[in-house]
Write a protein that holds these residues in place. Structure first.
Motif, PDB file in Angstrom:
ATOM      1  N   ALA A 100       0.860  -1.193   0.000  1.00  0.00           N
ATOM      2  CA  ALA A 100       0.000   0.000   0.000  1.00  0.00           C
ATOM      3  C   ALA A 100       0.892   1.238   0.000  1.00  0.00           C
ATOM      4  O   ALA A 100       1.582   1.506   0.984  1.00  0.00           O
ATOM      5  CB  ALA A 100      -0.901  -0.013   1.228  1.00  0.00           C
ATOM      6  N   LEU A 101       0.879   1.956  -1.117  1.00  0.00           N
ATOM      7  CA  LEU A 101       1.664   3.185  -1.198  1.00  0.00           C
ATOM      8  C   LEU A 101       0.859   4.308  -0.577  1.00  0.00           C
ATOM      9  O   LEU A 101      -0.353   4.402  -0.789  1.00  0.00           O
ATOM     10  CB  LEU A 101       1.944   3.568  -2.658  1.00  0.00           C
ATOM     11  CG  LEU A 101       2.634   2.549  -3.555  1.00  0.00           C
ATOM     12  CD1 LEU A 101       2.793   3.137  -4.956  1.00  0.00           C
ATOM     13  CD2 LEU A 101       3.985   2.163  -2.983  1.00  0.00           C
ATOM     14  N   SER A 102       1.557   5.178   0.143  1.00  0.00           N
ATOM     15  CA  SER A 102       0.885   6.397   0.588  1.00  0.00           C
ATOM     16  C   SER A 102       1.343   7.512  -0.342  1.00  0.00           C
ATOM     17  O   SER A 102       1.952   8.489   0.066  1.00  0.00           O
ATOM     18  CB  SER A 102       1.268   6.682   2.042  1.00  0.00           C
ATOM     19  OG  SER A 102       0.617   7.849   2.479  1.00  0.00           O
ATOM     20  N   LYS A 103       1.098   7.314  -1.599  1.00  0.00           N
ATOM     21  CA  LYS A 103       1.414   8.305  -2.627  1.00  0.00           C
ATOM     22  C   LYS A 103       0.585   7.974  -3.863  1.00  0.00           C
ATOM     23  O   LYS A 103       0.110   6.831  -4.005  1.00  0.00           O
ATOM     24  CB  LYS A 103       2.897   8.358  -2.942  1.00  0.00           C
ATOM     25  CG  LYS A 103       3.531   7.017  -3.290  1.00  0.00           C
ATOM     26  CD  LYS A 103       4.961   7.195  -3.752  1.00  0.00           C
ATOM     27  CE  LYS A 103       5.886   7.373  -2.574  1.00  0.00           C
ATOM     28  NZ  LYS A 103       7.239   7.726  -2.948  1.00  0.00           N
ATOM     29  N   ALA A 104       0.450   8.972  -4.722  1.00  0.00           N
ATOM     30  CA  ALA A 104      -0.386   8.757  -5.897  1.00  0.00           C
ATOM     31  C   ALA A 104       0.404   8.110  -7.029  1.00  0.00           C
ATOM     32  O   ALA A 104      -0.067   7.182  -7.681  1.00  0.00           O
ATOM     33  CB  ALA A 104      -0.972  10.085  -6.363  1.00  0.00           C
ATOM     34  N   THR A 120      -1.088  -7.233  -4.702  1.00  0.00           N
ATOM     35  CA  THR A 120      -1.892  -6.070  -5.093  1.00  0.00           C
ATOM     36  C   THR A 120      -1.121  -4.820  -4.703  1.00  0.00           C
ATOM     37  O   THR A 120      -0.538  -4.747  -3.624  1.00  0.00           O
ATOM     38  CB  THR A 120      -3.251  -6.088  -4.355  1.00  0.00           C
ATOM     39  OG1 THR A 120      -3.951  -7.275  -4.727  1.00  0.00           O
ATOM     40  CG2 THR A 120      -4.095  -4.872  -4.715  1.00  0.00           C
ATOM     41  N   LEU A 121      -1.130  -3.835  -5.614  1.00  0.00           N
ATOM     42  CA  LEU A 121      -0.493  -2.545  -5.328  1.00  0.00           C
ATOM     43  C   LEU A 121      -1.615  -1.513  -5.222  1.00  0.00           C
ATOM     44  O   LEU A 121      -2.511  -1.494  -6.069  1.00  0.00           O
ATOM     45  CB  LEU A 121       0.450  -2.176  -6.473  1.00  0.00           C
ATOM     46  CG  LEU A 121       1.147  -0.823  -6.347  1.00  0.00           C
ATOM     47  CD1 LEU A 121       2.248  -0.886  -5.288  1.00  0.00           C
ATOM     48  CD2 LEU A 121       1.748  -0.388  -7.682  1.00  0.00           C
ATOM     49  N   THR A 122      -1.577  -0.700  -4.171  1.00  0.00           N
ATOM     50  CA  THR A 122      -2.571   0.374  -4.090  1.00  0.00           C
ATOM     51  C   THR A 122      -1.841   1.708  -3.986  1.00  0.00           C
ATOM     52  O   THR A 122      -0.718   1.782  -3.486  1.00  0.00           O
ATOM     53  CB  THR A 122      -3.501   0.224  -2.864  1.00  0.00           C
ATOM     54  OG1 THR A 122      -2.709   0.250  -1.673  1.00  0.00           O
ATOM     55  CG2 THR A 122      -4.294  -1.064  -2.924  1.00  0.00           C
ATOM     56  N   ASN A 123      -2.506   2.752  -4.472  1.00  0.00           N
ATOM     57  CA  ASN A 123      -1.950   4.115  -4.361  1.00  0.00           C
ATOM     58  C   ASN A 123      -3.029   5.007  -3.740  1.00  0.00           C
ATOM     59  O   ASN A 123      -4.026   4.512  -3.223  1.00  0.00           O
ATOM     60  CB  ASN A 123      -1.480   4.618  -5.733  1.00  0.00           C
ATOM     61  CG  ASN A 123      -2.621   4.846  -6.700  1.00  0.00           C
ATOM     62  OD1 ASN A 123      -3.712   4.308  -6.531  1.00  0.00           O
ATOM     63  ND2 ASN A 123      -2.384   5.646  -7.719  1.00  0.00           N
ATOM     64  N   THR A 124      -2.807   6.307  -3.789  1.00  0.00           N
ATOM     65  CA  THR A 124      -3.765   7.206  -3.117  1.00  0.00           C
ATOM     66  C   THR A 124      -4.259   8.307  -4.068  1.00  0.00           C
ATOM     67  O   THR A 124      -3.975   9.482  -3.855  1.00  0.00           O
ATOM     68  CB  THR A 124      -3.119   7.866  -1.886  1.00  0.00           C
ATOM     69  OG1 THR A 124      -1.943   8.572  -2.322  1.00  0.00           O
ATOM     70  CG2 THR A 124      -2.734   6.862  -0.843  1.00  0.00           C
TER      71      THR A 124
END
Ligand SMILES: O=CC(=O)O
Length: 370
Positions: A100-104, A120-124
């Motif tokens: 989980a990235l805390s960036k867009a 799974t990769l997540t962004n913001t």
């Protein structure tokens, strides 16, 4: 885990903390702002922090130190482990379901390698739009009104001596390249400044969304040829590297204002310098650079450049929202099997096993996420 003990207590179960295995989540760095949300998160997960640098991380992975960990959270800011590239992903244990990235932006991640490994990769996205759009408006004003030069003059004790006349925002055509969340937030602000908004996007927006943003869809060529101000809002990936280079600068209006708040490598910086020197680009407002934190010497020296050290999302509120979204992505994926803002789609997800005690499938409980 009090929530679980209470819940199970009402079913006649008597659980202690020792009965419940909370999945480990590795934080690459501590969070800066979402402390309250982190406390709630710790009800469900054991938070572990990375110590050391990339070599330490790889060494520990090899030793199996992170085996069984469920997820990794990668907060914004400098990363002690560098990029999430093929090498790094190959070392990540099979138990990791999610990064989980805390960036867009996720240009520093090998998304295909993650997908192939079932991560799974997540962004913001979304939560970054307002702050980044505000940054774009600052850059546009700095360029059109020569405010940057004005400030440098004043500090040098020269008051307004030798300053060129500025130009109004009103009635200028702004061409937004990439009409995602940030592009739309810029359009709204540009409307308020009385600008005329054109945009180009791979997919045309719904006509109602266009109307809401008073934005006209134009061909890419038209945007380049007819805009007074061009703002780059596309993500960086293999297909957008040097999207704007000499050919594109040549097509632009003489005296165009050029803004980049996306990612540096989308623009060929050497070509931008040439376009500034020839006067084709009157002024440039840049929050991102091709080789940041290194900035091209000619840009640093150029009086008509307004330059920022990648501050687009850099507000307390936005960074907090980004951290909150990263935490929620972990909860959603591990507890409900689906992340809120995934970047990729993995074939087989491996989440819910992490939330099993010896005899209780916690995933079947009625848990309301905050
Ligand atoms: O540049 C900032 C981000 O990607 O969040």
């Amino acid at each position: 885990m009090n929530w679980l003990k209470t819940k199970m207590g009402s079913h006649g179960w008597d659980l202690t903390d020792d009965d419940i295995k909370k999945p480990n989540v590795l934080f690459i760095r501590p969070l800066d702002y979402a402390h309250q949300e982190l406390e709630d998160f710790e009800e469900y997960f054991t938070v572990k922090y990375l110590e050391g640098d990339r070599d330490d991380f790889l060494r520990r992975c090899k030793k199996g130190k992170y085996d069984g960990y469920a997820a990794i959270i990668w907060p914004s800011g400098p990363s002690p482990i560098g990029q999430i590239d093929t090498e790094l992903v190959s070392h990540i244990p099979a138990s990791i379901s999610l990064i989980a990235l805390s960036k867009a932006g996720y240009d520093q991640v090998d998304v295909d390698a993650c997908t192939a490994k079932g991560i799974t990769l997540t962004n913001t996205p979304g939560v970054v739009s307002a702050a980044t759009a505000d940054t774009a408006m600052f850059l546009i004003l700095g360029c059109l009104r020569h405010f940057t030069q004005g400030q440098a003059n004043l500090r040098a004790g020269k008051w307004d001596h030798g300053l060129e006349r500025g130009r109004d925002m009103a009635a200028k055509t702004i061409g937004i390249l990439g009409m995602g969340g940030i592009g739309k937030a810029i359009a709204k602000r540009a409307n308020a400044f009385g600008m005329m908004v054109s945009y180009y996007n791979r997919t045309r927006l719904d006509i109602r969304v266009e109307a809401e943003h008073h934005a006209q869809f134009v061909a890419y060529e038209t945007l380049l040829r007819e805009s007074d101000v061009i703002v780059i809002c596309v993500p960086f990936n293999a297909s957008t590297k040097h999207l704007i280079s000499t050919t594109q600068f040549d097509k632009m209006r003489k005296g165009v204002v050029f803004i980049n708040i996306a990612r540096g490598p989308v623009v060929d910086e050497a070509a931008l310098v040439k376009a500034l020197e020839s006067g084709k680009v009157a002024s440039a407002g840049l929050d991102v650079f091709e080789f940041e934190p290194k900035v091209h010497e000619a840009l640093l020296k150029h009086p008509r450049c307004t330059l920022l050290p990648h501050l687009g999302t850099d507000t307390e509120e936005t960074l907090r929202d980004m951290e909150k979204l990263a935490l929620r992505n972990v909860k959603q994926l591990l507890m409900h099997g689906e992340a809120l803002t995934p970047v990729n789609k993995v074939a087989a997800s491996k989440p819910l096993e992490h939330l099993m005690t010896d005899s209780i499938d916690i995933s079947k409980l009625d848990i309301t996420l905050q």
